[in-house]
Design a protein around this motif. Sequence first.
Motif, PDB file in Angstrom:
ATOM      1  N   VAL A 181      -1.098   5.819  15.000  1.00  0.00           N
ATOM      2  CA  VAL A 181      -0.753   5.803  13.585  1.00  0.00           C
ATOM      3  C   VAL A 181      -1.898   6.464  12.852  1.00  0.00           C
ATOM      4  N   PHE A 182      -1.606   7.464  12.040  1.00  0.00           N
ATOM      5  CA  PHE A 182      -2.708   8.121  11.338  1.00  0.00           C
ATOM      6  C   PHE A 182      -2.269   8.634   9.975  1.00  0.00           C
ATOM      7  N   TYR A 183      -3.275   8.878   9.156  1.00  0.00           N
ATOM      8  CA  TYR A 183      -3.072   9.327   7.784  1.00  0.00           C
ATOM      9  C   TYR A 183      -3.710  10.703   7.629  1.00  0.00           C
ATOM     10  N   LEU A 184      -2.907  11.644   7.191  1.00  0.00           N
ATOM     11  CA  LEU A 184      -3.345  13.024   7.026  1.00  0.00           C
ATOM     12  C   LEU A 184      -3.500  13.319   5.543  1.00  0.00           C
ATOM     13  N   GLY A 185      -4.598  13.996   5.181  1.00  0.00           N
ATOM     14  CA  GLY A 185      -4.852  14.299   3.780  1.00  0.00           C
ATOM     15  C   GLY A 185      -3.975  15.424   3.260  1.00  0.00           C
ATOM     16  N   ARG A 186      -3.372  15.211   2.094  1.00  0.00           N
ATOM     17  CA  ARG A 186      -2.579  16.241   1.422  1.00  0.00           C
ATOM     18  C   ARG A 186      -3.109  16.404   0.001  1.00  0.00           C
ATOM     19  N   PRO A 187      -2.781  17.511  -0.665  1.00  0.00           N
ATOM     20  CA  PRO A 187      -3.190  17.666  -2.068  1.00  0.00           C
ATOM     21  C   PRO A 187      -2.564  16.579  -2.931  1.00  0.00           C
ATOM     22  N   ALA A 188      -3.292  16.146  -3.937  1.00  0.00           N
ATOM     23  CA  ALA A 188      -2.800  15.093  -4.822  1.00  0.00           C
ATOM     24  C   ALA A 188      -1.953  15.688  -5.937  1.00  0.00           C
ATOM     25  N   LYS A 189      -0.931  14.948  -6.326  1.00  0.00           N
ATOM     26  CA  LYS A 189      -0.164  15.314  -7.501  1.00  0.00           C
ATOM     27  C   LYS A 189      -0.962  14.949  -8.749  1.00  0.00           C
ATOM     28  N   SER A 190      -0.575  15.498  -9.868  1.00  0.00           N
ATOM     29  CA  SER A 190      -1.238  15.181 -11.124  1.00  0.00           C
ATOM     30  C   SER A 190      -1.121  13.685 -11.405  1.00  0.00           C
ATOM     31  N   GLY A 191      -2.255  13.042 -11.678  1.00  0.00           N
ATOM     32  CA  GLY A 191      -2.263  11.617 -11.987  1.00  0.00           C
ATOM     33  C   GLY A 191      -2.427  10.712 -10.790  1.00  0.00           C
ATOM     34  N   GLU A 192      -2.316  11.237  -9.569  1.00  0.00           N
ATOM     35  CA  GLU A 192      -2.510  10.422  -8.373  1.00  0.00           C
ATOM     36  C   GLU A 192      -3.998  10.218  -8.111  1.00  0.00           C
ATOM     37  N   LYS A 193      -4.384   8.992  -7.808  1.00  0.00           N
ATOM     38  CA  LYS A 193      -5.762   8.730  -7.417  1.00  0.00           C
ATOM     39  C   LYS A 193      -5.950   9.093  -5.943  1.00  0.00           C
ATOM     40  N   TYR A 194      -7.117   9.650  -5.654  1.00  0.00           N
ATOM     41  CA  TYR A 194      -7.415  10.018  -4.283  1.00  0.00           C
ATOM     42  C   TYR A 194      -7.570   8.757  -3.433  1.00  0.00           C
ATOM     43  N   GLN A 195      -7.005   8.795  -2.240  1.00  0.00           N
ATOM     44  CA  GLN A 195      -7.178   7.699  -1.291  1.00  0.00           C
ATOM     45  C   GLN A 195      -8.288   7.993  -0.288  1.00  0.00           C
ATOM     46  N   ALA A 196      -8.785   9.215  -0.310  1.00  0.00           N
ATOM     47  CA  ALA A 196      -9.958   9.603   0.472  1.00  0.00           C
ATOM     48  C   ALA A 196     -10.571  10.802  -0.246  1.00  0.00           C
ATOM     49  N   PHE A 197     -11.876  10.956  -0.123  1.00  0.00           N
ATOM     50  CA  PHE A 197     -12.526  12.018  -0.906  1.00  0.00           C
ATOM     51  C   PHE A 197     -13.858  12.411  -0.281  1.00  0.00           C
ATOM     52  N   GLY A 198     -14.302  13.623  -0.619  1.00  0.00           N
ATOM     53  CA  GLY A 198     -15.651  14.062  -0.301  1.00  0.00           C
ATOM     54  C   GLY A 198     -16.509  13.886  -1.541  1.00  0.00           C
ATOM     55  N   GLN A 199     -17.813  13.889  -1.373  1.00  0.00           N
ATOM     56  CA  GLN A 199     -18.709  13.736  -2.524  1.00  0.00           C
ATOM     57  C   GLN A 199     -18.450  14.849  -3.537  1.00  0.00           C
ATOM     58  N   ALA A 200     -18.531  14.499  -4.816  1.00  0.00           N
ATOM     59  CA  ALA A 200     -18.143  15.430  -5.880  1.00  0.00           C
ATOM     60  C   ALA A 200     -19.006  16.687  -5.925  1.00  0.00           C
ATOM     61  N   GLY A 201     -20.238  16.614  -5.402  1.00  0.00           N
ATOM     62  CA  GLY A 201     -21.126  17.772  -5.432  1.00  0.00           C
ATOM     63  C   GLY A 201     -20.942  18.731  -4.275  1.00  0.00           C
ATOM     64  N   ARG A 202     -20.062  18.409  -3.336  1.00  0.00           N
ATOM     65  CA  ARG A 202     -19.855  19.285  -2.179  1.00  0.00           C
ATOM     66  C   ARG A 202     -19.134  20.559  -2.580  1.00  0.00           C
ATOM     67  N   LYS A 203     -19.318  21.583  -1.770  1.00  0.00           N
ATOM     68  CA  LYS A 203     -18.607  22.839  -1.990  1.00  0.00           C
ATOM     69  C   LYS A 203     -17.108  22.586  -1.934  1.00  0.00           C
ATOM     70  N   GLY A 204     -16.407  23.057  -2.957  1.00  0.00           N
ATOM     71  CA  GLY A 204     -14.979  22.876  -3.023  1.00  0.00           C
ATOM     72  C   GLY A 204     -14.550  21.673  -3.843  1.00  0.00           C
ATOM     73  N   GLU A 205     -15.511  20.816  -4.229  1.00  0.00           N
ATOM     74  CA  GLU A 205     -15.197  19.650  -5.042  1.00  0.00           C
ATOM     75  C   GLU A 205     -15.544  19.926  -6.513  1.00  0.00           C
ATOM     76  N   MET A 206     -15.247  18.982  -7.399  1.00  0.00           N
ATOM     77  CA  MET A 206     -15.278  19.233  -8.837  1.00  0.00           C
ATOM     78  C   MET A 206     -16.676  19.427  -9.430  1.00  0.00           C
TER      79      MET A 206
END
Length: 289
Positions: A181-206
């Motif tokens: 059983v596993f969970y694969l990351g997908r892009p979030a819809k507008s307004g959806e809270k992330y259920q997994a994330f990388g640090q905000a300062g990483r390349k590609g993050e906000m």
Amino acid sequence: MNELRQLARVRDEQLAGQASGAGARALLAAIVAEEPSTEDAGSRAPRSRRTRRLVVGLVATAALAIAAVMGPTLLKRDATSYANTAIDIELQGDEYVARIKDPFADHALYAEAFQAMGLDIGMELIPVSPTQVGGIVRMGFAGTTMDDKLGGNLEPDGCAFGHEGCFLTVTVSKGFKGRGVFYLGRPAKSGEKYQAFGQAGRKGEMLEGYDADGRTVGKVVAEAHRRGLQVVFQIIEPSPDGNGFGMSRDQSAEVGDHWYVWAAEPEQVGTVRLLVTEKHLRKNPVTGE
């Protein structure tokens, strides 16, 4: 062409109702009907070989029709590919490669496809921040061996999801015998809270390229606003030895610009969450540094 491979692509909804249609009823009648007779067994004329071949052929045809209507369960043992509206799976060498066509589909459709390949795999796609898209963020196993492996990625490697030709993919080792059983990351819809994330300062993050750790709230908020981001706060309490932290029970305190930021995490699209304390600390309780 492998007929079983083609049959493995037949889906239940494509055959819905056919088992009770006029043709199926006629076929069933032809197989099982027998005229009542008053003759005893010794006086019956033997059936011709042509008749016997016809009955055998009808039975074989009925068996295939029933297998198709019942779905992949009867056909999965020899299947090398399967497709539905959510996912394509194909055996390639020593592993199954599954390409996600609809990352927002009901997860039951993913399980259906893996079952059709003889795999006891459950999968759910969850909203994650950009650097986690395509990765397996959580998983669980039961009854597996060292040779049973799962993987997740973007294909081709390094592509940007959402661009033509870029797919979320999952790989499962051939002969996977356990349950996964596993969970694969997908892009979030507008307004959806992330259920997994990388640090905000990483390349590609906000907050790419910006190190918020140890800076004052005022400085980090100013940088976030400069990038068009909203900010939410999470007040933390460091452990006595400074290694680790917990969330403060009181999140109602008004966070001032003089407070300190110890981590910046993506909250949802356009919003960053800052983990803060009112007092400056000698060691970052989030990183332990």
